[in-house]
Each structure stands twice: as structure tokens, then as C-alpha cells.
Enzyme design. Sequence first.
Site, PDB file in Angstrom:
ATOM      1  N   ARG A 111      -6.412   6.741  11.156  1.00  0.00           N
ATOM      2  CA  ARG A 111      -6.148   8.121  10.715  1.00  0.00           C
ATOM      3  C   ARG A 111      -7.167   9.041  11.385  1.00  0.00           C
ATOM      4  NH1 ARG A 111      -8.733   5.635   6.314  1.00  0.00           N
ATOM      5  NH2 ARG A 111      -6.751   5.116   5.341  1.00  0.00           N
ATOM      6  N   HIS A 127     -28.858  41.473  10.319  1.00  0.00           N
ATOM      7  CA  HIS A 127     -28.547  42.696   9.604  1.00  0.00           C
ATOM      8  C   HIS A 127     -29.172  42.765   8.217  1.00  0.00           C
ATOM      9  CE1 HIS A 127     -26.023  44.882   6.657  1.00  0.00           C
ATOM     10  NE2 HIS A 127     -26.098  45.825   7.559  1.00  0.00           N
ATOM     11  N   ARG A 157       0.836  -1.210   0.000  1.00  0.00           N
ATOM     12  CA  ARG A 157       0.000   0.000   0.000  1.00  0.00           C
ATOM     13  C   ARG A 157       0.863   1.249   0.000  1.00  0.00           C
ATOM     14  NH1 ARG A 157      -3.992  -0.222   4.893  1.00  0.00           N
ATOM     15  NH2 ARG A 157      -2.133  -0.811   6.077  1.00  0.00           N
ATOM     16  N   GLU A 185      -9.185   1.227  10.276  1.00  0.00           N
ATOM     17  CA  GLU A 185      -9.427   0.049   9.446  1.00  0.00           C
ATOM     18  C   GLU A 185      -9.036  -1.196  10.249  1.00  0.00           C
ATOM     19  OE1 GLU A 185      -7.501   0.360   5.656  1.00  0.00           O
ATOM     20  OE2 GLU A 185      -8.010   2.494   5.450  1.00  0.00           O
ATOM     21  N   GLN A 215      -4.887   0.112   9.951  1.00  0.00           N
ATOM     22  CA  GLN A 215      -4.667   1.542   9.739  1.00  0.00           C
ATOM     23  C   GLN A 215      -5.524   2.341  10.710  1.00  0.00           C
ATOM     24  OE1 GLN A 215      -2.978   4.041   9.450  1.00  0.00           O
ATOM     25  NE2 GLN A 215      -2.480   4.013   7.279  1.00  0.00           N
TER      26      GLN A 215
END
Length: 889
Positions: free
Chosen positions: A312, A829, A116, A298, A310
Amino acid sequence: MDATLILSLNDIQPLHAPLVGGKGANLGVLTRLDLPVPGGFCVTTDAWRQWTQDDTLFATLLKELAAVEPGDLDQARRLGAKLREHLTGRAVAPTIDTAIRQALSEATPQQPWAVRSSATAEDLPDASFAGQQDTYLNIVGADAVVDRVRACWASLFTDRAILYRLQQDIPHADVAVCVVVQRMVQPRASGILFTADPITGHRGVMAIDAGFGLGEALVSGTVSADLYRIDRETGTLLEVRVGDKRHAVRSIDGGGTEEQTLNAEQAAARVLRDSDLTELRVVGDRIESAQGTPQDIEWCFDDNGLKIVQARPITSLYPLPGGKRSAGRLWFCFNHFQVMTDAMPPLVCDIWRLLLPFGRDPKRLDEPMLSPWMAPAAGRLFIDMGPAVRHPMLGRVLRKGLGGIDELALGALEALVARPEFAKGSRVRSTSMLRFAPVVASMQRHLWIRPPEEVLAERNRWMAEMVERRCAEILAPGQPEERLARAWRTIGTAFTDLIELPPIVLAGVAAAILLKRQLPEHQRDVDALGRGLTGNVTVEMDLAVGDLADAARAAPDVATALVAREPWQDAEGAAGFSAALDTFLDDWGFRAPSEIDWSRPRWRDDPSSLLTVIAGNLAHSDPGSHREKHAQFEAEGEAAAARLIDAASGPIQRRIVKRLIRVHRNLMPMREHPKLAIVKIGYALRQLLLETGATLTNDGKLSDAQDVWFLEWREIEAALAGNLDPRAMVEERRAAHARYQTLSPPRLMSGDGEIPRVSHTGDAPGGAIAGTAASSGVVEGIARVVRDPTRDVLHKGEILVAPFTDPGWTPLFINASALVMEVGGLMTHGSVVAREYGIPAVVCVPDATTRIATGQRIRVDGDGGWVELLDDDTDSAPVAAAAAATEPL
């Protein structure tokens, strides 16, 4: 083994991130945590650079790619294909080839591997780059692994990777690629664990997607995954949604993968057992605690149990105010309330927290302290409304007020208040409500007793004196440390001076409400009372802008240069226009678009946005037309008043109606007074802070005076005292600020980070976009999307479509035929100014600036609260489906 070419996952440290990329660095962290990570190694970025450093064709193609414009997708794809073809056709250098084979030799030749890519711009806190480079599974044999390493290198230039970098504004040459080679897992199940709910943002809920076999079927979207939602504190299974998993991807003996069809029973079976969910929850907690932020993990289960392949950061979550979970809080976005949703630098956030006294001891306001009820998140400020909303009476008042500010925010509030955990927080003590008694008494006094004509003149004199005094305190001479300490004290107490104004304005608002109750058949006449008011500082500024445009008209050469966006200073008649401009800036130079952010230049600092408005006025208006228009509005307001008086039945009601009309027309002009005072005092503070920034720059503590905005208030004091060198910190915060500008702040969020998904009630006719009706009338015309009033010119008769407006935008209303705005409500406004100008307005229209395009013909229905798109010749169509969809706040 050459350590610069190969690094074992066991050896990776944080300092190795440039060598192993985001994915490799995260795997190193997971391995050091002694988590079940499949073993392997990284072919480092040094190997990539060694392989490409002397490749002249590669360098040429990369240079050509760097020159491609972001919108030229065909050229980007063509060059990407050339780069991939060139790289895959090159042999891997012998030194690299040998290093890879030596690393593989620690396993048997039959060991399958997962190969990977891990780019240096991948799996970062602000951009995950997930899936942008290629992955190869179940690779067997050294020759095949080396070949797939080369393929991963080439995948740095896939179309999707190139386009992603263009979107993220990351130079192609700045990215290098590492390749992660791990022992292949043969899973019975695999998927993704989000340690916070990626849809709602709730940090107390974990979400799991799961499928049978390898995760490739989930990644490719060819199967519907099982969804599991778990309470992270108790482990309670909140939701199970079994997907239709008609096939699974599994490894083939000897290398490669295949897709296997599942029978109906297997496809409908639940993937994970309760024990699997418990194990995932425990590991997810552990990883998030170590990494400090919610994680996208993962995972897979094989015959030997759980494996983590994994983790992240979840980049799509909006950060929590204050940086931590806190059950029972109800964070309301101050920037939405101020109708300016851009990110602000740290010092500006601190100034507002010093200025606003929410949650502070009223007896100690002269001691500078940040409001404990306010917290920053991604450059926006949030106010904790939880304690007030939980109070029975104050909660009802706030709900009603919020409905007038932002309809979608009210919907989000109701959704969050309904959660059981919301009731657990503290609430405002009933005795604290006594503080509001003087406000109510003052409002009633101004509503029924005091002559409203005298109030406006009296308050104008008082405010001018107060602002002058406060500015003098801030700008008084002295040593930098002394001046700064005095300024913080001044800011900390300034709000107490303004506390007298809200009851007066509330009396004006109450007068309109009572008029509508007295004369329910005359709602539009009550709305028309707000036109042509005398004494509104924003309207006075607009009239001064028109006068300045007339001064330019008196010098035709100056006018021609301004319209053409050319230098005007040397044109004939420039002296007269320059004098008029100086006079205007003396009166109004402290204002500018997005003026609640004091780091933004004021008109006195940079009048370019003002001159852009002048250019638009010159191109499409006649001399004196602004004064004539205001006189027309004033006449319309007086005529509406006369009709209301005539509609009253009997002398008592007529007397009441006359009183309410006087109160409304004389006190409502003061609506902008508090903000005017704050902005003017803030301009003095801005001058002092830039002087302080210049001092720190001269002392070598900052690179530029503007860097001072990226410090916190106490850090400035530390830098002046020589106890802090903030230059590295400033660079980090500048980069973070740029990231924050890409985020859309929620209107409301819970202390757990939950952002309710709500939409406008009712169906928009014919697929029109739904919003909030803010000013009556119907207009059909050409839209102009304005995101930056310093550059965009609104032409006469065009419909203004904007993310938000504040007083710095108001001069654009001179040419607008209608207003469409992404945020806001009845009392914000843009809505008030639209009613004063007599133009239709629909506000609180989600994503209006992306769903509507400049040049598109639209119909703005200010009565029904709809925006209809009348042609589909732009990229913004079709929008019918989007209009019906639930909008995230």
C-alpha cells in the site's frame, strides 16, 4: 462461478477496485507483476451489498450511525456494537455461500486460508485504513471460511473502523467491504518493508521491521521487532537494531494460531539474513516503480522463499517537491518563510513561480516562465537553496538570515548540509555574486549618505505609481487570451520593479545591528526604536481599522449588531458606517488573512473577517484608544532614541548613533512595502482570473468561476482555446487540495525527501514549551487559540496563540497582550508587529495551537523564549514530556 460475487486474484484489473477494495486491488497489481503472491480470491463488494440490500434493521442502524456527531463516541460505540451483533447473527445468503465454497473447492479441504477484509476506502493514497477491519489467519474448512467472511463484513463496524471514518470524514454508507481469501503461508519470518524511511522521509533509505513467525506479534505491538535500514542504491546495511522478540505467533495444525515463547538466545537472534535483505530490496524497488509512490509492503519468508501479502502507499510521507528525487537539492518551504502554511491551489503556486525570478535568465524575464528553483508539493511552494548554500560566502549569509527567520529551520539546514551527499550538487558560480554588488552598494548608500526622511516619501510616491501602472496593464480591456498573455508578462517582470526596496530595508536592519554593537548595554532601547514608526503600511491599516471601529461606535445600534454578530445594514446609523466601510475598503480592500493565496477572498470580496475584528475592538476598547496607543508607542520610541543618544560617549559616537537612529526609524517602516505592492498587483490579477473563470464557466468548461484556481497557468490558455475540458481534472484537484490541508509542511527537506528532526536547544524551565524569543517582556494571562481570524474574536488582554500571522491578522494585535506562534523568527511578520506594539512574543513553538487551549492560563516569556502552562485543566496538558521531545519539522 458468479464473477460479480467472486474474483480470483489472477483476474483482478484496475477497473475492479470498486468490487475488491484497496487491498484487493493492490493484490491484483502485485499478482499481475508476477510477484510471489499467495493465490486466492476476493468475495466482492457486490456480495456485501447483495447480503445487506434488503436488511431493514441494518439500514435503520446505519442511518442512526450516520447521524452521530463526531464527538459522540459513546453513541458511535453503542451503534457499532448493535450493527456487529446483528450482522454476525445473520446467515450468509445461499448464493454467496455457494460461490465461496466453489472457489475453495480448487484446493484440498485441509488447505489453511487467511481471511482479510478489504474496504473500498482502504489502502488509498491519502488514508491507509490499515488494521481498521479484522483479519483471521489459518482458517481451515469451508464452514469456517464462510463464518470468517461474515465476521469480516461485521468488522466494518468495529469501534476503531467507525472512529477512523469519522476522523477522515468518510460517510459510513459510502464504504463497502470485500473479503480477501488467500492461501495461508507458514513463515519462518515476516514483517513490513518501507521503501522510504517512514521516520525521516528519506526516499533513498529502505526500512524493514522483522519478527519470527506470523506478523501478528508485530502488528499487535507485543514484541520489539528487528529494524534494518538499507541504502536502496548500493544495498549497504546502514543500521541493524535487533529487537527483544520474546515470543512468536505461529499456526496450529487444524486451524488457528498460538503464541509461542522463545528462549533468550532465540529472542536476541537476528531475524533476517543478508540475502533476505537483498531480496527484499530488489522486490521493494520493483513494486515502488510499478506503483509510482513509496510503498508499505507486508512480506514473509517460508520454506519456499519470499512471499508478498500486501502493498500500500505510505500515507504519512510528505510529497517531494516536483514529484521526484533529486540528490543535492535543499528545499526550503516558501510558505514557512511567508508565515502562511496552509495549502494553496495549483494556479496560486504557478503565479508565485512566475512572479519570483529565482533561477531565471535576467535578460528574458519578459518571457513568462516558471522559476526552475521553485517546485510545489502538497499545495506549498519550496525553493531549492542548495546551490546558494554550497557557495562559501553566500551560504554563510543565508545561514545567518535563516536564523533570523526560523531557528528550527536553521537547525534542519545544518543537519542536511552535514550529509555527504549534499556536497555533490551544483553551487552558485562566484561570478554570479557580482549581481549582489549593486544591492550592497545601495544598502551602504542608504545607511550612511542619503537623507532617510526623503527616502521614505520618495519611495512611497514611486511605489504608488508603479502599482497603479502594473494593475492597469493587467486590467486593460481585450480578448480573454490577449489579456491573460499580457498579465503573465506583467507578473513575470513585476519583481524587477521591487528590487530597489530590499537594500533600503536592509539599511534599516543594519542600523539596529550597528547600534547594538555601539551600545551593547542598551539592547532593549534599540528594540524599542521600532515602536510607533510612521509610514509602516501595516500599522497605517491597523489605525484605519480602529477608525472604522470608532465609526461604528458613533452608531450604537450598528455597534450592538456587530458585537452580537447580527445583520447591521438596517440599524439606525448604518448609512454612516457603510460609507466609512466603503472608504476603508477602497484603501485596504485588497488585503485579507492568508493573502499570499490569491484564491482567498479579499476584504472587498467578503469583509466578514474585518467585521469580526471590529466586533472585538468594540467590545473592549474605547473611542480613539488605538490612536492614543500609537502615540504612546511613538513617544516610547522617541524616548528610547533619546536615551541611546545620551548613552553615546563623545561627539563622534553621538553623531554615528544619531545617524543610525534616523536610518532605522525612517527606513524600517518600508519593510512591508514589497509585500503590499505584490498583494495589490495580485488583487488585480485575481479579478482578471475570476473573470476568465466566469468566461470558461459560461462556455461550459468549468462548473464555477472559482474552479479556475485548480488549473495550471498554461491549462487556462488551453481551455480558452477549446483544446481542454478540465472539469474532471478540477474535481480531482479539489479533492487532493482537501487532503493537502491536513498535512503539515516541513520547513526544509532534502532532494531525497529527508526531513531532519530537530528541536530548540536548551531545556525549558519547569517543563515549559520552548520557542524563539521574538519580542521582550513577560506576560501572564488567558490564551485564545485563533486558527481562523475570519471567525475567531480576540478579546482585550488575551494572549494570541496562532499557527501563523500575516498582515491580514494584524488588527487582532490591537487587543493582544502577547503572541505565541507556531512558525516564524525574529524578522517575520508577527515578531515585528509584536515589537512595534510592545508586547512579548515567542514564535517557532511547534504545535502551539494543539498544546495550548483557549481559556488556559499561560505565561509568555519573550526574554527567555518560553511558554509556561500555569494550569492543567485542559486537554492540552500534560505537555512537559512533549516539550522535551524532538519535534519533526
